[in-house]
Enzyme design. Structure first.
Site, short mmCIF file in Angstrom:
data_model
loop_
_atom_site.label_atom_id
_atom_site.label_comp_id
_atom_site.label_asym_id
_atom_site.label_seq_id
_atom_site.Cartn_x
_atom_site.Cartn_y
_atom_site.Cartn_z
N THR A 178 0.84 -1.19 0.00
CA THR A 178 0.00 0.00 0.00
C THR A 178 0.88 1.25 0.00
O THR A 178 1.94 1.27 0.63
CB THR A 178 -0.86 -0.01 1.27
OG1 THR A 178 -1.63 -1.20 1.25
CG2 THR A 178 -1.78 1.20 1.34
N ARG A 206 -13.24 -8.25 -0.49
CA ARG A 206 -12.56 -7.79 0.73
C ARG A 206 -12.13 -6.32 0.55
O ARG A 206 -11.49 -5.97 -0.43
CB ARG A 206 -11.36 -8.67 1.02
CG ARG A 206 -10.53 -8.29 2.27
CD ARG A 206 -9.38 -7.39 1.94
NE ARG A 206 -8.50 -7.18 3.09
CZ ARG A 206 -7.47 -6.34 3.10
NH1 ARG A 206 -7.19 -5.63 2.03
NH2 ARG A 206 -6.73 -6.22 4.17
N VAL A 207 -12.51 -5.49 1.49
CA VAL A 207 -12.06 -4.09 1.49
C VAL A 207 -11.16 -3.93 2.71
O VAL A 207 -11.50 -4.38 3.81
CB VAL A 207 -13.26 -3.12 1.58
CG1 VAL A 207 -12.78 -1.68 1.74
CG2 VAL A 207 -14.13 -3.25 0.32
N GLY A 208 -10.01 -3.29 2.52
CA GLY A 208 -9.06 -3.14 3.61
C GLY A 208 -9.12 -1.77 4.26
O GLY A 208 -10.00 -0.94 3.96
N ASP A 209 -8.16 -1.53 5.13
CA ASP A 209 -8.14 -0.28 5.90
C ASP A 209 -7.91 0.96 5.05
O ASP A 209 -8.25 2.07 5.47
CB ASP A 209 -7.06 -0.36 6.99
CG ASP A 209 -5.65 -0.49 6.41
OD1 ASP A 209 -5.49 -1.21 5.39
OD2 ASP A 209 -4.73 0.11 6.97
N THR A 229 0.18 1.14 6.33
CA THR A 229 0.37 0.09 5.34
C THR A 229 0.45 -1.22 6.10
O THR A 229 0.70 -1.24 7.30
CB THR A 229 1.67 0.30 4.54
OG1 THR A 229 2.77 0.37 5.47
CG2 THR A 229 1.64 1.58 3.74
N GLY A 230 0.29 -2.32 5.37
CA GLY A 230 0.40 -3.62 6.02
C GLY A 230 -0.96 -4.21 6.32
O GLY A 230 -1.94 -3.92 5.63
N GLY A 232 -4.22 -4.69 6.99
CA GLY A 232 -5.33 -3.77 7.17
C GLY A 232 -6.32 -4.21 8.21
O GLY A 232 -6.95 -3.38 8.89
N1 GLY Z 1 -3.27 -1.97 4.26
C1 GLY Z 1 -3.75 -2.42 3.03
C2 GLY Z 1 -4.68 -3.50 3.12
O1 GLY Z 1 -4.78 -4.20 4.14
O2 GLY Z 1 -5.37 -3.73 2.17
#
Ligand code: GLY
Length: 316
Positions: A178, A206-209, A229-230, A232
């Site tokens: 990210t 799937r939607v991330g942070d 990043t990382g 989520g």
């Molecule tokens: N931080 C990015 C994700 O988990 O998609």
């Protein structure tokens, strides 16, 4: 009051950070600088964690998340799990400017909105990303449709393979891809932008942070902005970016604020744990970043020098 602008970014923001800094130094807004910087990162085909060339979901489709948050108003706009549009950060900006009654559009709705606002569809799955996907799926008992002799017919085979891949996902090796960019312009406005193709081989939808206010992105001009990043899912569980900004609000040093949020996230049980990283910028131009692995860096360009500084992230 005019001030020296500054732009900071996560690993691999270099693909766009210089352009963002150039814009800021010529008087552009933080919003323009962040969008321009992230568009270049999204268009970088060598980067397999963002935009075109990003790694696909478990069905081999590239789904992107991106968000923007404006410090003075705390206006937030994001798109999640959007397919077929190369620059989700620009779609997020269009949501910010043209659909302010909403903060987040996902999937088909985000794609409809992009189409209605004149964005052109494009193929996001590059040959290299597809090869990486097929290589990841290859150890599955089933095989990717068309890649090997199917044991199940058509789409069933594909879905079975993809579900198996998701089940056996191990924590991602090395830093996640990210990209975070935070800019403070000469008028004193701050904007945080985040863009990603998300968890490689993720379950479809799937939607991330990166698309969630407070989790992967938060900005409050009274104190500062932060982004993650990382992993989520960890960031969503601790509201990572908001938690860093809350610490800035209490007067904590930017680096300590980042370290403490990551330490809190590290206490959560998570068998799929992979690393979470964060960085932040204060409203008066101080910055900090932290990570759980040594050797991690972040990028800074001040508007008066236009030189890229690659700085170490503090360890937790
Ligand atoms: N931080 C990015 C994700 O988990 O998609």
């Amino acid at each position: 009051m005019s001030r020296v602008p500054i732009i900071i970014g996560s690993e691999r923001s270099e693909a766009g950070l210089a352009e963002g800094a150039r814009l800021l130094s010529s008087g552009a807004t933080a919003l323009d600088a962040v969008e321009a910087a992230l568009r270049r990162c999204e268009d970088n085909l060598e980067d397999h964690f963002i935009g075109t060339g990003g790694l696909p979901n478990a069905r081999g489709e590239v789904e992107l998340d991106a968000s923007l948050m404006v410090g003075s108003t705390r206006a937030f706009a994001a798109v999640g799990a959007i397919k077929g549009y190369a620059n989700p950060i620009s779609v997020a900006r269009a949501v910010l400017e043209n659909l302010s009654q909403h903060c987040l559009l996902v999937g088909e709705g985000a794609e409809l909105f992009a189409e209605e606002h004149g964005f052109e569809r494009s193929e996001l799955l590059t040959d290299t990303a597809r090869e990486l996907f097929v290589a990841a799926l290859a150890p599955s008992k089933q095989s990717v449709e068309g890649e090997n002799t199917p044991a199940l017919p058509g789409d069933d085979l594909y879905r079975t393979s993809a579900r198996e891949l998701v089940r056996r996902l191990v924590p991602h090796d090395g830093p996640w891809g990210t990209v975070n960019v935070i800019a403070l312009d000469e008028a004193g406005e701050m904007v945080v932008g985040v863009s990603t193709s998300g968890y490689p081989w993720k379950y479809p939808g799937r939607v991330g942070d990166s698309a969630i206010a407070g989790a992967g992105n938060y900005c409050d001009l009274r104190y500062g902005g932060a982004a993650c990043t990382g992993r989520g899912e960890l960031s969503m569980r601790v509201l990572g970016a908001r938690s860093v900004v809350d610490r800035l609000a209490k007067g904590e040093d930017p680096t300590a604020a980042c370290q403490e949020m990551l330490r809190e996230a590290a206490t959560l049980p998570d068998i799929f744990r992979s690393e979470l990283r964060t960085l932040c910028l204060t409203a008066d131009g101080r910055h900090g970043a932290a990570a759980g692995q040594s050797g991690a860096t972040y990028n800074v360009i001040r508007g008066d020098s236009l030189e890229l500084e690659v700085l170490p992230r503090a360890l937790i």
